[in-house]
Design a protein around this motif. Structure first.
Motif, PDB file in Angstrom:
ATOM      1  N   LEU A  88       0.833  -1.206   0.000  1.00  0.00           N
ATOM      2  CA  LEU A  88       0.000   0.000   0.000  1.00  0.00           C
ATOM      3  C   LEU A  88       0.864   1.251   0.000  1.00  0.00           C
ATOM      4  O   LEU A  88       0.568   2.230  -0.705  1.00  0.00           O
ATOM      5  N   ALA A  89       1.934   1.244   0.792  1.00  0.00           N
ATOM      6  CA  ALA A  89       2.822   2.403   0.845  1.00  0.00           C
ATOM      7  C   ALA A  89       3.437   2.686  -0.527  1.00  0.00           C
ATOM      8  O   ALA A  89       3.548   3.847  -0.951  1.00  0.00           O
ATOM      9  N   ALA A  90       3.836   1.631  -1.241  1.00  0.00           N
ATOM     10  CA  ALA A  90       4.406   1.802  -2.579  1.00  0.00           C
ATOM     11  C   ALA A  90       3.361   2.338  -3.553  1.00  0.00           C
ATOM     12  O   ALA A  90       3.666   3.204  -4.394  1.00  0.00           O
ATOM     13  N   MET A  91       2.120   1.851  -3.438  1.00  0.00           N
ATOM     14  CA  MET A  91       1.051   2.333  -4.311  1.00  0.00           C
ATOM     15  C   MET A  91       0.741   3.804  -4.027  1.00  0.00           C
ATOM     16  O   MET A  91       0.498   4.593  -4.949  1.00  0.00           O
ATOM     17  N   ARG A  92       0.775   4.188  -2.743  1.00  0.00           N
ATOM     18  CA  ARG A  92       0.504   5.585  -2.394  1.00  0.00           C
ATOM     19  C   ARG A  92       1.621   6.511  -2.868  1.00  0.00           C
ATOM     20  O   ARG A  92       1.379   7.658  -3.234  1.00  0.00           O
ATOM     21  N   ALA A  93       2.849   6.001  -2.838  1.00  0.00           N
ATOM     22  CA  ALA A  93       3.971   6.810  -3.319  1.00  0.00           C
ATOM     23  C   ALA A  93       3.832   7.115  -4.800  1.00  0.00           C
ATOM     24  O   ALA A  93       4.218   8.194  -5.275  1.00  0.00           O
ATOM     25  N   ALA A  94       3.279   6.165  -5.550  1.00  0.00           N
ATOM     26  CA  ALA A  94       3.077   6.352  -6.979  1.00  0.00           C
ATOM     27  C   ALA A  94       1.823   7.160  -7.295  1.00  0.00           C
ATOM     28  O   ALA A  94       1.741   7.833  -8.321  1.00  0.00           O
ATOM     29  N   ASP A  95       0.825   7.095  -6.404  1.00  0.00           N
ATOM     30  CA  ASP A  95      -0.450   7.784  -6.618  1.00  0.00           C
ATOM     31  C   ASP A  95      -1.019   8.145  -5.260  1.00  0.00           C
ATOM     32  O   ASP A  95      -1.461   7.264  -4.511  1.00  0.00           O
ATOM     33  N   ASP A  96      -1.000   9.425  -4.912  1.00  0.00           N
ATOM     34  CA  ASP A  96      -1.432   9.821  -3.567  1.00  0.00           C
ATOM     35  C   ASP A  96      -2.931   9.668  -3.356  1.00  0.00           C
ATOM     36  O   ASP A  96      -3.434   9.879  -2.248  1.00  0.00           O
ATOM     37  N   GLY A  97      -3.658   9.279  -4.400  1.00  0.00           N
ATOM     38  CA  GLY A  97      -5.088   9.013  -4.250  1.00  0.00           C
ATOM     39  C   GLY A  97      -5.382   7.608  -3.764  1.00  0.00           C
ATOM     40  O   GLY A  97      -6.503   7.309  -3.347  1.00  0.00           O
ATOM     41  N   VAL A  98      -4.375   6.741  -3.807  1.00  0.00           N
ATOM     42  CA  VAL A  98      -4.555   5.358  -3.380  1.00  0.00           C
ATOM     43  C   VAL A  98      -4.731   5.297  -1.861  1.00  0.00           C
ATOM     44  O   VAL A  98      -4.010   5.961  -1.114  1.00  0.00           O
ATOM     45  N   GLY A  99      -5.674   4.489  -1.426  1.00  0.00           N
ATOM     46  CA  GLY A  99      -5.843   4.272   0.003  1.00  0.00           C
ATOM     47  C   GLY A  99      -6.596   5.367   0.720  1.00  0.00           C
ATOM     48  O   GLY A  99      -6.605   5.402   1.956  1.00  0.00           O
ATOM     49  N   ASN A 100      -7.254   6.262  -0.025  1.00  0.00           N
ATOM     50  CA  ASN A 100      -8.012   7.337   0.613  1.00  0.00           C
ATOM     51  C   ASN A 100      -9.501   7.059   0.665  1.00  0.00           C
ATOM     52  O   ASN A 100     -10.238   7.770   1.355  1.00  0.00           O
ATOM     53  N   ASP A 101      -9.959   6.071  -0.075  1.00  0.00           N
ATOM     54  CA  ASP A 101     -11.389   5.797  -0.155  1.00  0.00           C
ATOM     55  C   ASP A 101     -11.788   4.716   0.838  1.00  0.00           C
ATOM     56  O   ASP A 101     -11.558   3.529   0.593  1.00  0.00           O
ATOM     57  N   SER A 102     -12.369   5.108   1.938  1.00  0.00           N
ATOM     58  CA  SER A 102     -12.901   4.146   2.898  1.00  0.00           C
ATOM     59  C   SER A 102     -14.380   4.383   3.146  1.00  0.00           C
ATOM     60  O   SER A 102     -14.940   3.882   4.116  1.00  0.00           O
ATOM     61  N   ALA A 103     -15.017   5.141   2.275  1.00  0.00           N
ATOM     62  CA  ALA A 103     -16.404   5.557   2.481  1.00  0.00           C
ATOM     63  C   ALA A 103     -17.384   4.426   2.181  1.00  0.00           C
ATOM     64  O   ALA A 103     -17.090   3.495   1.423  1.00  0.00           O
ATOM     65  N   ALA A 104     -18.554   4.539   2.794  1.00  0.00           N
ATOM     66  CA  ALA A 104     -19.665   3.646   2.470  1.00  0.00           C
ATOM     67  C   ALA A 104     -20.372   4.139   1.215  1.00  0.00           C
ATOM     68  O   ALA A 104     -20.267   5.310   0.841  1.00  0.00           O
ATOM     69  N   TYR A 105     -21.084   3.222   0.558  1.00  0.00           N
ATOM     70  CA  TYR A 105     -21.908   3.583  -0.606  1.00  0.00           C
ATOM     71  C   TYR A 105     -23.318   3.081  -0.359  1.00  0.00           C
ATOM     72  O   TYR A 105     -23.541   1.880  -0.172  1.00  0.00           O
ATOM     73  N   ILE A 106     -24.274   4.007  -0.334  1.00  0.00           N
ATOM     74  CA  ILE A 106     -25.682   3.679  -0.115  1.00  0.00           C
ATOM     75  C   ILE A 106     -26.443   3.998  -1.397  1.00  0.00           C
ATOM     76  O   ILE A 106     -26.593   5.171  -1.763  1.00  0.00           O
ATOM     77  N   PRO A 107     -26.924   2.997  -2.140  1.00  0.00           N
ATOM     78  CA  PRO A 107     -27.634   3.259  -3.390  1.00  0.00           C
ATOM     79  C   PRO A 107     -28.920   4.054  -3.166  1.00  0.00           C
ATOM     80  O   PRO A 107     -29.553   3.959  -2.109  1.00  0.00           O
TER      81      PRO A 107
END
Length: 367
Positions: A88-107
């Motif tokens: 995850l740390a390597a993915m975030r280093a390449a793209d700072d948007g990675v690992g920021n989405d922890s939200a719920a989705y209610i249709p």
């Protein structure tokens, strides 16, 4: 960004709403279930059409012993919490948007409620040994405070029963657990639900399972295509994620997730649903509402969340969640019970950064 204090029950009740529309048709389509996979040891078919046949009455059947209903999954490679954190740390280093989405989705179409409709339940006799003593792998603490419910409102509609075949060629499943949607294709369960060591297994997730099928229809289900988790786990990191063949979360929605903090200790805000074997043989869901997490201990690479909510076998993998800013957020996945000498009996979930990192990994790799 959700605030860091669970919602009060009064606030959650003001958010309740009836169903707003019809469920999407793709939720209940035969192609969700009627998937045929090949055993890893099978030779290549000259003509895939030969795997299926038709009898004299026009009924279809599987003509090839190496072709089975469902997606055949090979051996699951275990990972460690450290490896997931590093990736995850390597993915975030390449793209700072990675690992920021922890939200719920209610249709928009679904009903919403913090307290589902109660349903009748049949109390089955407990399993006993030959000497008459009861088998109790988990604990109902004093008075049983579980209630049966009908899973027709969000988020109870995104909790389901997961059936696991340790041998994909077997006609009968080997065991079941509880799982819940945490992304469009991601479900969360306990690590001990995964058939570690099998090179030839399959699993079927049925959301809102009730009396033999999903309330959304006989085909509202998805086979699992792969899994990720910690096989050499303590109870604090007894967690796994699985990828679904069908992105059920796009239509049904999914939980958000948060890292548990001890600031929430002793708040009567947590809910634990699931499919216990001692109630209706797992055919209807039961839940314990509005209980506190009474302690949290570092255990393995995760955090053991301790509570006296009532559970039994079959609820392994169930989400432990509360509401934040009007949406349900998971902090742990139910692992089992413990009965340590000199301590009160209690049940526990696996949580902490080991869980949130694993869920971030799954959302980013299984969109």
């Amino acid at each position: 960004m959700p605030h860091d204090r669970p919602d009060s029950l009064h606030h959650i009740m003001t958010l309740s709403r009836p169903q707003q529309g019809d469920p999407p048709a793709e939720l209940n389509h035969p192609r969700n279930y009627l998937v045929f996979g090949r055993l890893p040891s099978a030779a290549q078919l000259d003509d895939p059409a030969n795997a299926l046949g038709t009898d004299q009455d026009g009924r279809h059947f599987v003509n090839d012993p190496d072709t089975v209903l469902g997606v055949v999954v090979g051996a699951v490679e275990p990972v460690t919490p450290e490896a997931i954190g590093s990736e995850l740390a390597a993915m975030r280093a390449a793209d700072d948007g990675v690992g920021n989405d922890s939200a719920a989705y209610i249709p928009d179409w679904t009903a919403l409620s913090a307290t589902p409709s109660l349903a009748p339940g049949l109390d089955r006799p407990r399993l006993v040994r030959r000497n008459g003593t009861q088998v109790r792998p988990e604990w109902v603490i004093d008075v049983d405070n579980r209630s049966p419910y009908y899973p027709n409102t969000f988020p109870f509609s995104i909790v389901g029963r997961i059936f696991v075949w340790a041998d994909a060629n077997s006609p009968n499943w080997s065991w079941w657990g509880t799982a819940s949607l945490l992304g469009s294709r991601t479900i969360m369960t306990a690590s001990h639900v995964v058939p570690w060591g099998s090179s030839n297994w399959k699993a079927l997730f049925v959301p809102a399972y009730y009396d033999g099928a999903s309330i959304h229809g006989a085909w509202a289900a998805s086979w699992v295509t792969n899994a990720q988790g910690y096989s050499n786990h303590s109870q604090g990191d007894d967690m796994a994620v699985m990828r679904l063949d069908v992105p059920l979360g796009n239509n049904l929605g999914y939980f958000g997730f948060k890292t548990y903090t001890s600031d929430w200790e002793d708040l009567n805000v947590w809910t634990l649903p699931g499919y216990p074997w001692d109630k209706d043989s797992g055919n209807r869901p039961w839940l314990h509402l509005n209980y506190p997490i009474i302690d949290d201990d570092n255990d393995g690479a995760g955090v053991e969340l301790e509570y006296q909510a009532d559970t039994e076998g079959g609820q392994s993998g169930a989400p432990v969640f509360a509401w934040f800013d009007g949406a349900p957020y998971v902090v742990g996945t139910h692992s089992g019970g413990e009965d340590n000498f000199g301590e009160p009996r209690q049940n526990v979930a696996a949580g902490g950064n080991a869980l949130t990192n694993l869920l971030h990994w799954a959302r980013n790799n299984w969109p």
